[in-house]
Design an enzyme around this catalytic site. Structure first.
Site, PDB file in Angstrom:
ATOM      1  N   SER A  39       1.058  -1.470  -0.040  1.00  0.00           N
ATOM      2  CA  SER A  39      -0.021  -0.088   0.192  1.00  0.00           C
ATOM      3  C   SER A  39       0.902   1.168  -0.109  1.00  0.00           C
ATOM      4  O   SER A  39       2.082   1.165   0.267  1.00  0.00           O
ATOM      5  CB  SER A  39      -0.693   0.007   1.258  1.00  0.00           C
ATOM      6  OG  SER A  39      -1.367   1.159   1.565  1.00  0.00           O
ATOM      7  N   TYR A  46      -2.178  -1.485  10.277  1.00  0.00           N
ATOM      8  CA  TYR A  46      -2.307  -1.459   8.559  1.00  0.00           C
ATOM      9  C   TYR A  46      -1.063  -0.950   8.221  1.00  0.00           C
ATOM     10  O   TYR A  46      -0.463  -1.610   7.261  1.00  0.00           O
ATOM     11  CB  TYR A  46      -3.639  -0.948   8.118  1.00  0.00           C
ATOM     12  CG  TYR A  46      -3.619  -0.871   6.772  1.00  0.00           C
ATOM     13  CD1 TYR A  46      -4.121  -2.124   5.995  1.00  0.00           C
ATOM     14  CD2 TYR A  46      -3.518   0.118   5.836  1.00  0.00           C
ATOM     15  CE1 TYR A  46      -4.199  -2.416   4.847  1.00  0.00           C
ATOM     16  CE2 TYR A  46      -3.521  -0.066   4.446  1.00  0.00           C
ATOM     17  CZ  TYR A  46      -3.914  -1.327   3.676  1.00  0.00           C
ATOM     18  OH  TYR A  46      -4.243  -1.379   2.543  1.00  0.00           O
TER      19      TYR A  46
END
Length: 258
Positions: free
Chosen positions: A149, A163
């Protein structure tokens, strides 16, 4: 030879988290280009619906699984190995996120994200190594693609601590695995997506898509062709000499972050 650089026809791919979002986008790209594609996720009804939809374009097989545990990983990989002698492409896309203020962030939220986003990809690669080694050749290696990401490159505005940490970890794991497996004719690369439509981003896009797209240098959010095209490149002869890298797929956000 140059005309077939991006040809992936006849390969076998496994995509985790393949029932929706970027996973489903990549799956469709593979299926339409002649790849026998296995998709897996926990929600059986959603998974089967995606497989049925994509089967209109080629071979798409759904195998429900829970990859948050080693038992689930082993059962899923045993199923794959019972069907296929070789796996040319493994895309570790399944993931979870969790958001909470730092003073309230729970241990179970941390562990859930780390287990699925970091631990599971490693043990999936481990379990499927015989199939990947059997598929790879010096001229056309097998491929592992880990989905990271842009949160691995920037400091998120959201309180998604586990995350962002997990995506930075998977980026580094990609480099480590690449160095270890290159002599086995297995290339390991990553994709770090920016803003794409998905269940994770739906709550933001429902109200703010126009504003969020305007903040991206390319002026739009990611689309299925962006995701599928990058995955096909990393799975084709065109990237046979590329390993240990993570492609930032974000319309210029990271490059323009400062």
């Amino acid at each position: 030879m140059m005309k077939s650089l991006f040809n992936v026809e006849g390969k076998v791919a496994v995509i985790t988290g393949g029932s929706r979002g970027i996973g489903a986008m990549m799956a469709r790209g593979f299926v339409e280009n002649g790849v026998r594609t296995y998709i897996t996720a926990r929600k059986v009804e959603e998974l089967n619906a995606t497989a049925e939809e994509l089967s209109e374009f080629g071979e798409c097989i759904a195998i429900p699984s829970d990859l948050s545990t080693l038992e689930g990983i082993t059962a899923f990989c045993d199923d794959i190995k019972s069907r296929e002698d070789k796996v040319h492409i493994l895309i570790n896309n399944a993931g979870a996120t969790w958001g909470a203020p730092i003073d309230e962030f729970p241990e179970d939220g941390w562990d859930k994200v780390m287990d699925l986003n970091v631990k599971s990809p490693f043990f999936l690669v481990q379990a499927l190594l015989p199939s990947l080694r059997a598929a790879g050749t010096k001229e056309d290696p097998a491929r592992v693609i880990n989905i990271a990401s842009i949160n691995a490159y920037t400091t998120p505005a959201m309180d998604n601590f586990s995350y962002s940490a997990s995506k930075a970890a998977i980026k580094h794991l990609t480099q480590h695995l690449a160095a270890k497996l290159v002599k086995d004719n297995i290339n390991v690369n990553g994709i770090a997506p920016g803003l794409f439509p998905s269940k994770m981003t739906a709550y933001m896009l429902d109200e703010y898509e126009e504003q969020m797209a305007a903040a991206i240098p390319r002026g739009r959010i990611g689309n299925p062709e962006d995701a599928a095209g990058t995955a096909i490149y990393l799975s084709s002869q065109a990237s046979a000499w590329v390993t240990g890298n993570t492609i930032v797929l974000d319309g210029g956000q990271v490059a323009n972050a400062g």
